[in-house]
Design an enzyme around this catalytic site. Structure first.
Site, mmCIF file in Angstrom:
data_model
loop_
_atom_site.group_PDB
_atom_site.id
_atom_site.type_symbol
_atom_site.label_atom_id
_atom_site.label_comp_id
_atom_site.label_asym_id
_atom_site.label_seq_id
_atom_site.Cartn_x
_atom_site.Cartn_y
_atom_site.Cartn_z
ATOM 1 N N CYS A 177 -6.827 2.761 4.330
ATOM 2 C CA CYS A 177 -7.732 1.632 4.552
ATOM 3 C C CYS A 177 -7.844 1.342 6.043
ATOM 4 C CB CYS A 177 -7.241 0.402 3.786
ATOM 5 S SG CYS A 177 -5.669 -0.275 4.367
ATOM 6 N N HIS A 234 0.856 -1.182 0.000
ATOM 7 C CA HIS A 234 0.000 0.000 0.000
ATOM 8 C C HIS A 234 0.894 1.234 0.000
ATOM 9 C CE1 HIS A 234 -4.172 -1.644 1.226
ATOM 10 N NE2 HIS A 234 -3.473 -2.593 0.618
ATOM 11 N N CYS A 286 -3.740 0.301 6.892
ATOM 12 C CA CYS A 286 -2.921 1.515 6.892
ATOM 13 C C CYS A 286 -3.334 2.457 8.020
ATOM 14 C CB CYS A 286 -3.028 2.217 5.537
ATOM 15 S SG CYS A 286 -2.251 1.294 4.189
ATOM 16 N N ARG A 310 12.150 -1.026 22.110
ATOM 17 C CA ARG A 310 11.109 -0.895 21.086
ATOM 18 C C ARG A 310 10.070 -2.002 21.224
ATOM 19 N NH1 ARG A 310 10.360 -1.569 15.168
ATOM 20 N NH2 ARG A 310 9.408 0.357 14.408
ATOM 21 N N LYS A 312 -1.571 1.119 11.092
ATOM 22 C CA LYS A 312 -0.125 1.336 11.044
ATOM 23 C C LYS A 312 0.222 2.810 11.246
ATOM 24 C CE LYS A 312 1.214 -2.719 8.350
ATOM 25 N NZ LYS A 312 1.922 -3.237 7.161
ATOM 26 N N GLU A 319 1.102 4.351 1.173
ATOM 27 C CA GLU A 319 1.602 5.110 2.317
ATOM 28 C C GLU A 319 2.647 4.335 3.113
ATOM 29 O OE1 GLU A 319 -1.521 4.036 1.530
ATOM 30 O OE2 GLU A 319 -2.869 4.725 3.134
ATOM 31 N N LYS A 333 15.279 -8.791 15.774
ATOM 32 C CA LYS A 333 14.282 -7.793 16.156
ATOM 33 C C LYS A 333 14.037 -7.805 17.662
ATOM 34 C CE LYS A 333 10.701 -6.766 13.667
ATOM 35 N NZ LYS A 333 9.420 -6.846 12.924
ATOM 36 N N ARG A 369 8.628 3.440 4.065
ATOM 37 C CA ARG A 369 9.792 2.554 3.931
ATOM 38 C C ARG A 369 10.883 3.253 3.107
ATOM 39 N NH1 ARG A 369 9.017 -2.786 5.468
ATOM 40 N NH2 ARG A 369 10.918 -3.386 4.358
#
Length: 388
Positions: free
Chosen positions: A144, A89, A201, A363, A204, A91, A357, A96
C-alpha cells in the site's frame, strides 16, 4: 550501490514465492480466510520472509503473516499500549516475526556459546547474519502507498486522467489524490477509517532500505540486515511506480549520499522480482466479484520456534484486550522488550518505552536523515508506556 532491476526472466521470484505459499498451505485452517455464510469470499494479503542459502541455492521460509488491517494508536487505551499491534499489514508483521526469530537466535548463541546457522558473532561483539545467507520478502499484493497508486487508479470505475504531481507538503491518506506521487502516505487508506499516523507499507519498506529490517530491539545487538529481493505477483506490478518508490534513482536516491565508514547504515536498494504464482486468497482482479477482507491475522514463525498465532484486533484471538498480559502476541512491543531483557539487562534499564528508544542515539540520527529526505514523515504516537 547495488543496481536496482525488475527481473522478469529469473525463476528466483517463483522459488521465493513458492517457499512461502507452500508453507502457508501446510498450516492448519484456523485463522485463514473463509467463505462466509452468505457466500461472500474473504481475501487477505500474505507475506513471508525467505532465507536463501547461497552455496546450496536453497530457499527456506522462516516466517509468514497474513493481514490487511491497521489500528490507530488513538483508539487504544493507555494500559494496552505496547500489548496491541498497531500495524497488521502482512509484510510488516512478517518482518516483525523475523525480528522475533533473530532475538531467539541471539539468546541461543548466548546460552550455547556457539554460532547458529542464521547468526554469527562479529569481532565487535554484535550478532551478524551468516555470510552464506540472503534475505528475501514475498508479498502477494503490491504494498500500500506510493508503489500502488497507479494500480489503485487503474481499478477505479471512473478512471479519468489525473494530475501527475511529484511532490506535496501534506501527509496524505493512502487513497487520497492519486495524482500526488512520490510522497509519504498513511494507513488505513479509506477516508471513512479512523486517522492513523502509521505509514504505508511502501514507505516502511523504503525506509528499511536504509535503516535495515531490524527493529528497535534487534538493532541494538545485531549488525544491520538488508533485504536482497522483494517478490510481488506479476499482475500487481507497475514498473514506473516500483522504480519511483524503491529504486536508486527514485525518491530514495538522496540516501546514497549518506553512510560513512563508522556508520553501519547505508542505502541498500532491494531488487524487485515478479512471480507467476498467485496466492489463493488474494483480492480478485475481477472487481465484479463480491468479496470481503478477512478480519483475522495469522502469523507463523518457523525454525526453532515452530509457533502459530491467530490475531484479532491486534491481540491474540480468543482473549480480551483488558487481559493485558494474556492478550499479548509473540511480536508485540512488550513481548519483544521482555525477550531483549532476557538477553541483556544492561540494555533495558529504562522502563519507559519512549525514553528507551531515544537512548539508541545512532539509530535516532539515521531516522531523522531518512525523514528529512522522504519528507512529511510524522512520528507515530503510542510509545508512552512502561514496558515492564
Amino acid at each position: 550501490m547495488e543496481e536496482f532491476t525488475l527481473d522478469r526472466n529469473s525463476n528466483v521470484g517463483n522459488l521465493i514465492a513458492l517457499a512461502v505459499l507452500n508453507k502457508f498451505d501446510e498450516l492448519a485452517r484456523h485463522g485463514k480466510p473463509i467463505i462466509r455464510a452468505n457466500g461472500v469470499r474473504e481475501w487477505t494479503t500474505l507475506a513471508g520472509v525467505v532465507i536463501q542459502k547461497k552455496m546450496e541455492n536453497e530457499f527456506i521460509c522462516v516466517c509468514l503473516a497474513t493481514g490487511v488491517k491497521c489500528t490507530p494508536a488513538g483508539i487504544i487505551k493507555n494500559e494496552q499500549l505496547g500489548s496491541v499491534l498497531h500495524d497488521c499489514h502482512a509484510e510488516i508483521l512478517a518482518l516483525r516475526c523475523f525480528n522475533r526469530l533473530l532475538l531467539e537466535h541471539c539468546i541461543l548463541i548466548k546460552e550455547s556459546k556457539k554460532d547458529t546457522w542464521l547468526l554469527e558473532v562479529a569481532d565487535n561483539g554484535k550478532f551478524t547474519l551468516n555470510s552464506n545467507l540472503l534475505i528475501h520478502l514475498y508479498v502477494s499484493e503490491c504494498p500500500c502507498g506510493d508503489a500502488s497508486m497507479e494500480l489503485l487508479a487503474s481499478r477505479l470505475e471512473n478512471n479519468k486522467p489525473w494530475n501527475l504531481t511529484v511532490d506535496s507538503e501534506k501527509l496524505m491518506r493512502g487513497r487520497a489524490d492519486f495524482g500526488l506521487l512520490g510522497i509519504v502516505r498513511t494507513k488505513p487508506g479509506r477516508p471513512d477509517a479512523p486517522v492513523s499516523w502509521s505509514k504505508s507499507c511502501t514507505d516502511k519498506l523504503a525506509a528499511k532500505q536504509y535503516l535495515s529490517i531490524l527493529n528497535s530491539q534487534t538493532s541494538l545487538i545485531c549488525e544491520p540486515i538488508y533485504l536482497s529481493c522483494v517478490v510481488l505477483y506479476k499482475k500487481v506490478i507497475v514498473k514506473s511506480a516500483i522504480d519511483r518508490a524503491f529504486g536508486p534513482f527514485g525518491r530514495c536516491a538522496p540516501l546514497a549520499e549518506f553512510g560513512e565508514k563508522d556508520n553501519p547504515y547505508y542505502f541498500h536498494p532491494f531488487t524487485v522480482l515478479e512471480t507467476d504464482e498467485n496466492f489463493l486468497y488474494s483480492r480478485p482482479l475481477n472487481q465484479a466479484e463480491k468479496t470481503a477482507t478477512s478480519t483475522n491475522v495469522l502469523i507463523w514463525i518457523g525454525d526453532k520456534m515452530q509457533c502459530t498465532q491467530v490475531i484479532h484486533n491486534g491481540i491474540k484471538a480468543g482473549t480480551k484486550a483488558k487481559d493485558v498480559e494474556k492478550s499479548q502476541t509473540l511480536i508485540c512491543r512488550k513481548s519483544m522488550m521482555n525477550l531483549l531483557h532476557q538477553l541483556s539487562q544492561s540494555l533495558t534499564n529504562e522502563k519507559n518505552y519512549y525514553e528507551w528508544k531515544k537512548l539508541n542515539i545512532k539509530r535516532c540520527q539515521q531516522k531523522q536523515i531518512l525523514r528529512n529526505i522522504l519528507k512529511n514523515w510524522i512520528p507515530n504516537g503510542g510509545n508512552e508506556f512502561q514496558w515492564i
